[in-house]
Design a protein around this motif. Structure first.
Motif, short mmCIF file in Angstrom:
data_model
loop_
_atom_site.label_atom_id
_atom_site.label_comp_id
_atom_site.label_asym_id
_atom_site.label_seq_id
_atom_site.Cartn_x
_atom_site.Cartn_y
_atom_site.Cartn_z
N PHE A 151 5.26 -3.14 -6.97
CA PHE A 151 5.04 -1.80 -6.43
C PHE A 151 6.37 -1.13 -6.12
CE2 PHE A 151 1.32 -4.34 -5.37
CZ PHE A 151 0.28 -3.53 -5.78
N ARG A 152 6.44 0.16 -6.41
CA ARG A 152 7.64 0.91 -6.05
C ARG A 152 7.74 1.01 -4.54
NH1 ARG A 152 8.31 6.49 -9.08
NH2 ARG A 152 10.29 6.37 -7.96
N ALA A 153 8.97 0.89 -4.04
CA ALA A 153 9.19 0.96 -2.59
C ALA A 153 10.58 1.50 -2.34
CB ALA A 153 9.01 -0.41 -1.94
N SER A 154 10.77 2.77 -2.64
CA SER A 154 12.08 3.39 -2.51
C SER A 154 12.45 3.59 -1.04
CB SER A 154 12.10 4.73 -3.23
OG SER A 154 13.30 5.42 -2.98
N LEU A 155 13.62 3.09 -0.67
CA LEU A 155 14.11 3.34 0.69
C LEU A 155 14.72 4.73 0.81
CD1 LEU A 155 15.76 -0.12 1.54
CD2 LEU A 155 13.58 0.79 2.33
N ASP A 156 15.12 5.30 -0.32
CA ASP A 156 15.69 6.64 -0.32
C ASP A 156 14.60 7.70 -0.19
OD1 ASP A 156 18.26 5.60 -0.69
OD2 ASP A 156 17.96 5.48 -2.85
N ASP A 157 13.42 7.41 -0.74
CA ASP A 157 12.31 8.35 -0.67
C ASP A 157 11.02 7.57 -0.40
OD1 ASP A 157 10.52 10.40 -0.81
OD2 ASP A 157 11.09 11.10 -2.80
N PRO A 158 10.76 7.24 0.88
CA PRO A 158 9.59 6.43 1.23
C PRO A 158 8.26 7.03 0.77
CG PRO A 158 11.09 6.62 3.10
CD PRO A 158 11.58 7.57 2.05
N SER A 159 8.23 8.34 0.52
CA SER A 159 6.97 8.97 0.10
C SER A 159 6.52 8.48 -1.27
CB SER A 159 7.13 10.50 0.06
OG SER A 159 8.10 10.89 -0.90
N LEU A 160 7.44 7.87 -2.04
CA LEU A 160 7.11 7.37 -3.36
C LEU A 160 6.57 5.93 -3.32
CD1 LEU A 160 10.19 8.65 -5.41
CD2 LEU A 160 7.91 9.69 -5.25
N ALA A 161 6.54 5.32 -2.15
CA ALA A 161 6.12 3.91 -2.03
C ALA A 161 4.68 3.75 -2.50
CB ALA A 161 6.27 3.42 -0.60
N GLU A 162 4.44 2.69 -3.27
CA GLU A 162 3.11 2.41 -3.82
C GLU A 162 2.45 1.24 -3.09
OE1 GLU A 162 3.83 3.60 -8.51
OE2 GLU A 162 4.07 1.53 -7.85
N GLY A 163 1.14 1.28 -3.03
CA GLY A 163 0.39 0.17 -2.47
C GLY A 163 0.55 0.05 -0.98
N ILE A 164 -0.30 -0.75 -0.38
CA ILE A 164 -0.22 -0.94 1.07
C ILE A 164 1.08 -1.66 1.44
CG2 ILE A 164 -1.49 -3.13 1.02
CD1 ILE A 164 -2.72 -2.31 3.72
N GLY A 165 1.55 -2.55 0.53
CA GLY A 165 2.81 -3.25 0.79
C GLY A 165 3.98 -2.30 0.78
N GLY A 166 4.02 -1.41 -0.20
CA GLY A 166 5.11 -0.43 -0.27
C GLY A 166 5.13 0.48 0.93
N GLN A 167 3.96 0.94 1.37
CA GLN A 167 3.89 1.82 2.53
C GLN A 167 4.28 1.09 3.81
OE1 GLN A 167 3.06 5.16 2.92
NE2 GLN A 167 3.23 5.36 0.69
N ALA A 168 3.83 -0.17 3.93
CA ALA A 168 4.18 -0.94 5.12
C ALA A 168 5.68 -1.21 5.17
CB ALA A 168 3.41 -2.26 5.13
N PHE A 169 6.26 -1.55 4.02
CA PHE A 169 7.69 -1.84 3.97
C PHE A 169 8.52 -0.59 4.22
CE2 PHE A 169 11.58 -1.90 1.36
CZ PHE A 169 12.25 -2.96 1.97
N SER A 170 8.21 0.49 3.52
CA SER A 170 9.00 1.71 3.65
C SER A 170 8.89 2.32 5.04
CB SER A 170 8.56 2.74 2.60
OG SER A 170 8.77 2.25 1.29
N GLY A 171 7.70 2.22 5.65
CA GLY A 171 7.51 2.77 6.98
C GLY A 171 7.78 1.78 8.09
N MET A 172 8.02 0.50 7.72
CA MET A 172 8.26 -0.58 8.69
C MET A 172 7.19 -0.60 9.77
SD MET A 172 10.62 -2.27 7.39
CE MET A 172 10.80 -3.47 8.71
N LYS A 173 5.94 -0.57 9.33
CA LYS A 173 4.82 -0.65 10.26
C LYS A 173 3.66 -1.37 9.58
CE LYS A 173 2.86 3.86 9.03
NZ LYS A 173 2.41 5.17 9.54
N THR A 174 2.84 -2.01 10.39
CA THR A 174 1.68 -2.74 9.86
C THR A 174 0.55 -1.77 9.54
OG1 THR A 174 2.25 -4.74 11.10
CG2 THR A 174 -0.03 -4.51 10.37
N LEU A 175 -0.05 -1.94 8.37
CA LEU A 175 -1.16 -1.09 7.95
C LEU A 175 -2.40 -1.95 7.71
CD1 LEU A 175 0.60 1.26 5.37
CD2 LEU A 175 0.07 1.74 7.77
N VAL A 176 -3.56 -1.44 8.12
CA VAL A 176 -4.83 -2.15 7.94
C VAL A 176 -5.81 -1.23 7.23
CG1 VAL A 176 -6.75 -3.32 9.07
CG2 VAL A 176 -4.44 -3.49 10.04
#
Length: 261
Positions: A151-176
């Motif tokens: 999954f894409r997980a850009s630190l430069d543009d977190p809005s492009l993060a894919e999947g729950i893993g990408g969103q959790a990693f880019s936002g540094m928060k747990t998602l359920v």
């Protein structure tokens, strides 16, 4: 390929190279001292000695370079023993999280724990390989370990993060996420696909393949030495919320931090 398999392949390759280099060194050393004139009655032997002498200048240095490369790969990937330990830890965490009468009789691959590592560059034929990716490095259980999605997980543009893993990693928060529609049934329609894609942060094109079986997900960012390292994703075939079990996860995170550094 998951890290445990890669590390095992590197370890085997290193053993083969070490054995081959030792044999080659002994053979080349003997041939360099040999006098071809003593073996004129055996043309094949003379030819072999001559060939080995002519190629001695690169064969030994070449094996040394290969061994150095494999050692570098091992230091980057980690030993197979380390990844076997990670595997045991993941299996234990899965068994502690997915408990109860509703799941105890299910196949292992119905309830999984996967570790993804962040890499700046993904060496694959994909769009934007340099944009930052989460690649799988370990998964609980013994099945469904090939062709795991990245999954894409850009630190430069977190809005492009894919999947729950990408969103959790880019936002540094747990998602359920829970209560996802079942896309494997024949009656799954376009609205189900759209809803699944929106809630799991993937494209509708990916969801349309109907190979996605998870109906509940948890994405947890993973840090090593205080820096973002990747994430842990829990997925289940059941639509009920997945319990994170904070006390167990805190122990898991500390163990993984020691193993993955």
């Amino acid at each position: 390929m998951l890290r445990e398999r890669t590390a095992r392949a590197v370890d085997i390759s290193m053993s083969v190279v070490a054995w081959g280099a030792t044999l080659a060194a002994a053979t080349i050393g003997a041939c360099l001292k040999a006098d071809e004139n003593r073996y004129k009655a055996w043309p094949v032997v003379v030819s072999a000695i001559t060939t080995i002498k002519d190629n001695a200048w690169w064969s030994l240095p070449g094996s040394t370079v290969v061994a150095a490369f494999l050692q570098m790969m091992r230091s980057r990937i980690g030993s197979s023993t380390r990844w076997k330990t990670v595997q045991v830890v993941l299996n234990q965490y899965r068994d502690q999280v997915f408990v109860g009468s509703g799941v105890k009789n299910d196949p292992q691959h119905f309830h999984r724990v996967t570790i993804f590592k962040y890499v700046r560059w993904r060496f694959a034929f994909v769009f934007w390989p340099w944009s930052g990716w989460l690649v799988p490095v370990a998964r609980s259980g013994v099945t469904r370990k090939s062709r795991i999605s990245c999954f894409r997980a850009s630190l430069d543009d977190p809005s492009l993060a894919e999947g729950i893993g990408g969103q959790a990693f880019s936002g540094m928060k747990t998602l359920v996420i829970d209560g996802l529609p079942d896309l494997t049934v024949p009656q799954a329609n376009a609205d189900d696909i759209k809803k699944y894609a929106e809630r799991t942060f993937i494209s509708e094109k990916r969801a349309m393949k109907k190979t996605l079986t998870a109906r509940s997900l948890v994405g947890i960012p993973l840090e090593v030495k205080g820096k973002p390292w990747g994430c842990i994703v829990l997925d289940s075939h059941h639509p009920a919320p997945i319990p994170i079990r904070e006390n167990m996860y805190s122990v898991l995170a500390k163990v993984l931090e020691e193993l993955l550094q």
